[in-house]
Write a protein that holds these residues in place. Structure first.
Motif, PDB file in Angstrom:
ATOM      1  N   GLY A 114      24.623 -20.863 -20.752  1.00  0.00           N
ATOM      2  CA  GLY A 114      24.673 -21.130 -22.182  1.00  0.00           C
ATOM      3  C   GLY A 114      24.212 -19.987 -23.060  1.00  0.00           C
ATOM      4  O   GLY A 114      24.222 -20.106 -24.290  1.00  0.00           O
ATOM      5  N   ILE A 115      23.824 -18.862 -22.450  1.00  0.00           N
ATOM      6  CA  ILE A 115      23.335 -17.702 -23.210  1.00  0.00           C
ATOM      7  C   ILE A 115      24.413 -16.629 -23.255  1.00  0.00           C
ATOM      8  O   ILE A 115      24.968 -16.252 -22.218  1.00  0.00           O
ATOM      9  N   LYS A 116      24.713 -16.128 -24.467  1.00  0.00           N
ATOM     10  CA  LYS A 116      25.714 -15.092 -24.647  1.00  0.00           C
ATOM     11  C   LYS A 116      25.056 -13.709 -24.667  1.00  0.00           C
ATOM     12  O   LYS A 116      24.027 -13.517 -25.315  1.00  0.00           O
ATOM     13  N   THR A 117      25.678 -12.758 -23.966  1.00  0.00           N
ATOM     14  CA  THR A 117      25.186 -11.379 -23.938  1.00  0.00           C
ATOM     15  C   THR A 117      26.352 -10.449 -24.202  1.00  0.00           C
ATOM     16  O   THR A 117      27.408 -10.562 -23.574  1.00  0.00           O
ATOM     17  N   LYS A 118      26.180  -9.503 -25.132  1.00  0.00           N
ATOM     18  CA  LYS A 118      27.254  -8.563 -25.475  1.00  0.00           C
ATOM     19  C   LYS A 118      27.507  -7.595 -24.327  1.00  0.00           C
ATOM     20  O   LYS A 118      26.590  -7.195 -23.607  1.00  0.00           O
ATOM     21  N   VAL A 119      28.776  -7.201 -24.189  1.00  0.00           N
ATOM     22  CA  VAL A 119      29.179  -6.207 -23.202  1.00  0.00           C
ATOM     23  C   VAL A 119      29.994  -5.144 -23.933  1.00  0.00           C
ATOM     24  O   VAL A 119      30.926  -5.485 -24.677  1.00  0.00           O
ATOM     25  N   PRO A 120      29.679  -3.842 -23.767  1.00  0.00           N
ATOM     26  CA  PRO A 120      30.467  -2.796 -24.428  1.00  0.00           C
ATOM     27  C   PRO A 120      31.941  -2.885 -24.052  1.00  0.00           C
ATOM     28  O   PRO A 120      32.289  -3.116 -22.885  1.00  0.00           O
ATOM     29  N   SER A 121      32.811  -2.697 -25.032  1.00  0.00           N
ATOM     30  CA  SER A 121      34.247  -2.870 -24.803  1.00  0.00           C
ATOM     31  C   SER A 121      34.826  -1.835 -23.850  1.00  0.00           C
ATOM     32  O   SER A 121      35.848  -2.076 -23.205  1.00  0.00           O
ATOM     33  N   ASP A 122      34.177  -0.662 -23.747  1.00  0.00           N
ATOM     34  CA  ASP A 122      34.695   0.394 -22.862  1.00  0.00           C
ATOM     35  C   ASP A 122      34.046   0.372 -21.482  1.00  0.00           C
ATOM     36  O   ASP A 122      34.217   1.307 -20.694  1.00  0.00           O
ATOM     37  N   SER A 123      33.294  -0.693 -21.176  1.00  0.00           N
ATOM     38  CA  SER A 123      32.681  -0.810 -19.847  1.00  0.00           C
ATOM     39  C   SER A 123      33.764  -0.759 -18.772  1.00  0.00           C
ATOM     40  O   SER A 123      34.837  -1.342 -18.925  1.00  0.00           O
ATOM     41  N   LYS A 124      33.482  -0.053 -17.694  1.00  0.00           N
ATOM     42  CA  LYS A 124      34.391  -0.056 -16.553  1.00  0.00           C
ATOM     43  C   LYS A 124      34.158  -1.341 -15.757  1.00  0.00           C
ATOM     44  O   LYS A 124      33.026  -1.701 -15.465  1.00  0.00           O
ATOM     45  N   VAL A 125      35.252  -2.011 -15.447  1.00  0.00           N
ATOM     46  CA  VAL A 125      35.144  -3.258 -14.701  1.00  0.00           C
ATOM     47  C   VAL A 125      36.013  -3.201 -13.456  1.00  0.00           C
ATOM     48  O   VAL A 125      37.036  -2.517 -13.404  1.00  0.00           O
TER      49      VAL A 125
END
Length: 301
Positions: free
Chosen positions: A197-208
């Protein structure tokens, strides 16, 4: 020795609602897997191994036997609930496979050369296969594995959340940490993952990681050991799974090991949800129109 392409196609597609792995998207009835096999074939791979559920065997053979005959070697392995689970009673409420790490382990009898592992329902692009082939032939060994890294923002669905392995690498491109995030989505102008239930931001240019892995057969011993421990802890958890990303995380804990994050310029797209299908078909149509793939993929191979 040519490397091998291993395709994980044993998932139940619970969110998609059907056997999406063999849905036809190309202008001549091609599946997404056809394009992956085609890209692997022209990059220099010599064999494709399908990891499937045994009840789907006839469906897969009907599609691929004739079109791939004489072009690339083909093998099938089955991801069964009982595979590598000797000594355990499988609970009646366990209905889904054990996860992608178990799927890879199920391919161990069919793969004896460096190989890549991919998902059946993801379109990875030609550059990714060429980069992977080059890595396997020149760099991969029992202490150096790899994965193809995509920019997170280019891997999202407009129709719901997605699962991604978010990577953190050092200046040399070696993986430091990979975290499996099972609920990533756009939240306004941000990209977030949600956990408990907790939201955490992730950088859009993160390599996945899109589950495009470069391995040697040594990985099977790691999978086997980890799956044994997993069963001890989770045999009575009907939805617990062990992922390939867990194997990658364990691999880099061993001193002297490195897992390269290999960037690609390829565009990824896939079918997590049924609503994604028209976009996939449109993207393939554009690639064909631009001359990147023939109208009939296997006709003149």
């Amino acid at each position: 020795m040519k490397p091998t392409l291993v395709i994980m196609a044993a998932g139940m597609a619970s969110r998609y609602g059907s056997l999406k792995q063999i849905q036809r998207f190309g202008p001549s009835g091609e599946t997404i897997m056809d394009y992956s096999i085609y890209d692997a074939y022209r990059a220099g791979f010599g064999k494709v191994v399908f990891i499937i559920r045994e009840q789907f065997s006839d469906d897969f053979r009907a599609i691929f036997e004739s079109r791939l005959k004489g072009k690339i070697a083909v093998d099938y392995v089955y991801q069964n609930m009982q595979s590598f689970a000797e000594g355990y009673d499988i609970p009646a409420d366990r209905t889904k496979p054990w996860g992608t790490a178990h799927a890879v382990l199920c391919a161990s009898a069919a793969v004896h050369e460096p190989f890549i592992v991919i998902n059946a329902d993801d379109f990875y692009g030609r550059d990714a296969f060429e980069k992977a082939h080059q890595f396997l032939m020149k760099e991969a060994n029992d202490h150096t594995f790899g994965l193809i890294g995509y920019e997170l923002i280019k891997t999202l669905s407009d129709n719901g959340s997605v699962s991604r392995g978010v990577c953190r690498a050092d200046a040399s491109g070696n993986l430091i940490e990979i975290a499996e995030r099972t609920k990533i989505y756009r939240d306004g102008s941000d990209i977030v993952y949600e956990e408990d239930g907790i939201k955490t931001k992730v950088p859009s240019d993160s390599k996945v990681s899109m589950n495009f892995w470069c391995f040697t057969p040594y990985v099977f011993s790691i999978c086997k050991d980890m799956f044994s421990i997993f069963l001890q802890k989770n045999i009575n958890q009907p939805k617990a799974e062990i992922y390939v990303v867990d194997v990658g995380a364990e691999f880099i804990k061993i001193p002297g090991n490195a897992l390269k994050v290999i960037p690609t310029r390829s565009k990824w797209f896939g079918v997590t949800y049924k609503e994604d299908a028209p976009g996939v078909e449109s993207n393939i149509k554009t690639l064909v129109a631009n001359g990147e793939y023939p109208q009939s993929l296997w006709e003149n191979v």
